[in-house]
Scaffold this active site. Sequence first.
Site, PDB file in Angstrom:
ATOM      1  N   LYS A  69       2.288   4.472   1.506  1.00 16.58           N
ATOM      2  CA  LYS A  69       2.475   4.999   2.773  1.00 16.58           C
ATOM      3  C   LYS A  69       1.951   6.542   2.837  1.00 16.58           C
ATOM      4  O   LYS A  69       2.765   7.486   2.325  1.00 16.58           O
ATOM      5  CB  LYS A  69       3.715   5.004   3.261  1.00 16.58           C
ATOM      6  CG  LYS A  69       4.000   5.260   4.752  1.00 16.58           C
ATOM      7  CD  LYS A  69       5.246   4.481   5.391  1.00 16.58           C
ATOM      8  CE  LYS A  69       5.168   4.925   7.016  1.00 16.58           C
ATOM      9  NZ  LYS A  69       4.862   6.336   7.249  1.00 16.58           N
ATOM     10  N   GLU A  78       0.786  -1.266   0.042  1.00 15.48           N
ATOM     11  CA  GLU A  78      -0.040  -0.193  -0.056  1.00 15.48           C
ATOM     12  C   GLU A  78       0.824   1.090  -0.061  1.00 15.48           C
ATOM     13  O   GLU A  78       1.887   1.407   0.485  1.00 15.48           O
ATOM     14  CB  GLU A  78      -0.751   0.173   1.336  1.00 15.48           C
ATOM     15  CG  GLU A  78      -1.881  -1.061   1.154  1.00 15.48           C
ATOM     16  CD  GLU A  78      -2.563  -0.942   2.733  1.00 15.48           C
ATOM     17  OE1 GLU A  78      -2.681   0.014   3.452  1.00 15.48           O
ATOM     18  OE2 GLU A  78      -2.828  -2.116   3.093  1.00 15.48           O
ATOM     19  N   CYS A  94       3.370  45.534  -7.934  1.00 12.33           N
ATOM     20  CA  CYS A  94       3.784  46.822  -8.715  1.00 12.33           C
ATOM     21  C   CYS A  94       2.562  47.428  -9.054  1.00 12.33           C
ATOM     22  O   CYS A  94       1.415  46.872  -9.516  1.00 12.33           O
ATOM     23  CB  CYS A  94       4.499  46.125 -10.094  1.00 12.33           C
ATOM     24  SG  CYS A  94       4.373  47.313 -11.353  1.00 12.33           S
ATOM     25  N   LYS A 130      10.842   3.395   3.274  1.00 13.65           N
ATOM     26  CA  LYS A 130      10.497   4.711   3.259  1.00 13.65           C
ATOM     27  C   LYS A 130      11.485   5.150   1.882  1.00 13.65           C
ATOM     28  O   LYS A 130      12.519   4.795   1.951  1.00 13.65           O
ATOM     29  CB  LYS A 130      11.571   5.370   4.652  1.00 13.65           C
ATOM     30  CG  LYS A 130      10.530   4.920   5.715  1.00 13.65           C
ATOM     31  CD  LYS A 130       9.374   5.954   5.846  1.00 13.65           C
ATOM     32  CE  LYS A 130       9.821   7.322   6.465  1.00 13.65           C
ATOM     33  NZ  LYS A 130       9.250   7.468   7.803  1.00 13.65           N
ATOM     34  N   ARG A 138      -4.251   9.039  17.172  1.00 18.03           N
ATOM     35  CA  ARG A 138      -3.290   7.972  17.748  1.00 18.03           C
ATOM     36  C   ARG A 138      -2.824   8.232  19.152  1.00 18.03           C
ATOM     37  O   ARG A 138      -2.732   7.430  20.103  1.00 18.03           O
ATOM     38  CB  ARG A 138      -2.042   7.979  16.735  1.00 18.03           C
ATOM     39  CG  ARG A 138      -1.207   6.677  17.098  1.00 18.03           C
ATOM     40  CD  ARG A 138      -0.020   6.705  16.125  1.00 18.03           C
ATOM     41  NE  ARG A 138       0.827   5.689  16.481  1.00 18.03           N
ATOM     42  CZ  ARG A 138       1.848   5.817  17.221  1.00 18.03           C
ATOM     43  NH1 ARG A 138       2.212   6.884  17.464  1.00 18.03           N
ATOM     44  NH2 ARG A 138       2.542   4.583  17.504  1.00 18.03           N
ATOM     45  N   CYS A 183       2.269  47.675 -16.527  1.00 15.82           N
ATOM     46  CA  CYS A 183       3.445  46.999 -16.450  1.00 15.82           C
ATOM     47  C   CYS A 183       3.352  45.695 -17.232  1.00 15.82           C
ATOM     48  O   CYS A 183       2.501  44.991 -17.374  1.00 15.82           O
ATOM     49  CB  CYS A 183       3.516  46.481 -14.885  1.00 15.82           C
ATOM     50  SG  CYS A 183       4.749  45.182 -14.689  1.00 15.82           S
TER      51      CYS A 183
HETATM   52  S1  IVH Z   1      -0.473   0.302   8.861  1.00 10.21           S
HETATM   53  C1  IVH Z   1       0.219  -1.732  12.515  1.00 10.21           C
HETATM   54  N1  IVH Z   1      -0.877   1.577   6.466  1.00 10.21           N
HETATM   55  O1  IVH Z   1       2.591   5.158   8.980  1.00 10.21           O
HETATM   56  C2  IVH Z   1       0.025  -1.017  11.477  1.00 10.21           C
HETATM   57  N2  IVH Z   1       0.001   2.721   8.088  1.00 10.21           N
HETATM   58  O2  IVH Z   1       5.004   4.840  10.511  1.00 10.21           O
HETATM   59  C3  IVH Z   1       0.018   0.180  11.395  1.00 10.21           C
HETATM   60  N3  IVH Z   1       0.684   4.896   7.297  1.00 10.21           N
HETATM   61  O3  IVH Z   1       1.135   5.161  12.081  1.00 10.21           O
HETATM   62  C4  IVH Z   1      -0.329   1.349  10.169  1.00 10.21           C
HETATM   63  N4  IVH Z   1      -0.246   4.704   5.464  1.00 10.21           N
HETATM   64  O4  IVH Z   1      -0.132   6.533  10.428  1.00 10.21           O
HETATM   65  C5  IVH Z   1      -0.441   1.533   7.752  1.00 10.21           C
HETATM   66  N5  IVH Z   1      -1.315   2.196   4.339  1.00 10.21           N
HETATM   67  C6  IVH Z   1      -0.853   2.464   5.357  1.00 10.21           C
HETATM   68  C7  IVH Z   1      -0.254   3.472   5.865  1.00 10.21           C
HETATM   69  C8  IVH Z   1       0.187   3.808   7.223  1.00 10.21           C
HETATM   70  C9  IVH Z   1       0.498   5.612   6.468  1.00 10.21           C
HETATM   71  C10 IVH Z   1       1.126   5.630   8.697  1.00 10.21           C
HETATM   72  C11 IVH Z   1       0.226   5.221   9.857  1.00 10.21           C
HETATM   73  C12 IVH Z   1       1.354   4.783  10.742  1.00 10.21           C
HETATM   74  C13 IVH Z   1       2.522   5.256  10.483  1.00 10.21           C
HETATM   75  C14 IVH Z   1       3.815   4.323  10.905  1.00 10.21           C
END
Ligand code: IVH
Length: 466
Positions: free
Chosen positions: A127, A125, A457, A343, A161, A462
Amino acid sequence: MTSRTSPESNADTNPESQIESLRAQIRLHEHRYYVLDDPSITDAAYDALVNQLKALEAAHPQLITPDSPTQRVGGQPREGFVKVEHSSQMLSLDNAYTLDDLRDWDRRVRELAGSASAEIRYVCELKLDGLSMAIRYAPGADAGADAGVDGGCELARAITRGDGSVGEEVTPNVRTVRSVPLAIPAAQRKKAGLPRAFEVRGEILMPRASFERMNDERERNDLPRFANPRNAAAGGIRQLDPQLTAARRLDYFAYALSVEGRTYFDHHWQTLEALDAAGFKVNPKRKLAHSLDEVWTFIEQWEEKRDALPYEIDGIVIKVDRTALQRELGFTGKAPRWAIAYKYAARAGVTQLNDIEVNVGRTGKLTPTAVLEPVFIGGTTVSRATLHNLDEIQRLGLMIGDWVIVERGGDVIPKVTKVVDDDSGKPRGTRVFAMPERCPECGGHIVRAEGEVAHFCVNTSCPAKL
Ligand code: IVH
């Protein structure tokens, strides 16, 4: 928007059923617009439906229910937020930065899976770069009428969170996020295979378009610009007045589901499909990978295309698909062993600010631009960056000759985000920047109105304006 269907005519004269029918139509169109990005009526036709509903509700206020599409932004500003315990820990993820890191993780997963390792599938997925949010749904207040397993459900509580164990309740704010369903009708809930009470977890984010618009507006109102969409989203969610949250035009993508604190379906892929069927916004840019090679292809593909997305991502999340295996793998400290975040490399570089050039736009507005010693960042050479206005230059404490950090966000134009600090050994710049007193295009007068951030200006002929 294109017009494909017209609003249903309503011959019914019973206000209660008229209201219900209008709400159902509006929910459908909102789902198409905010969740599927695929509207099927014009804005005007949609507005007409909402106005019809508002008029009926005004005439019959006893029929207003909290799940009505007219009730997203409501209530008085609050005094503060209440702390709420999470149904299960809201975890973070361990990070991977290289293919080798991923190979190590894959090896550990396979070792722990033992004989079942042959059939491991990974869900990939995007991030999303926002903040995570738990949203609880429960049988509606009218559950008495159709109690039991048959009814629909309503948004009950939204919780940030926080520290992972305890978050803050921000329900009125999350209700203003248009892609979050306020109610899930019984038929849809059953089609999705969901019980009446469950918790969805996902990411609140600010789309790039909302971010740009909001920053432009802040500049017009003499407020400092937000550094990035994530800060702007986090600040938006923590507003005491939900009207202010609504104005930030946030979005929400769902990526997890639990029932009584436990995962519900046998496979994570199935969870995503169920959330989608229930009406949540689930990112369609996902993949069920059969090998680490396929995972890697997905990662590389999105690294290249991420700038074209309407929101920012900072990596790819990889999750073991089978939930029984997830449970077996368990957790270490605050992160699951069954998932990892790859990342993308930060797209920032260090270079020297050679000059600040001033450009004049079509409105006559003067925009300072950083002229940089060319630096290679994330695949391209950057030699210019936007500085927005004089306030921004002063906020950064920028002098010509400084060493600066330049970031390529998702935007096309790179930004100077920071002066490299004094103890880095790099010399500081020597020349203070001043806005020109005459227009660099026509020599006309420059003004900065009282309380305004931008310089303009004022010469109507202009060439920059013509
Ligand atoms: S799963 C245990 N899926 O990334 C599973 N997190 O660095 C936890 N995040 O706190 C989350 N996209 O805020 C998951 N497709 C995604 C995500 C995602 C962004 C964020 C989320 C989490 C953080 C962790």
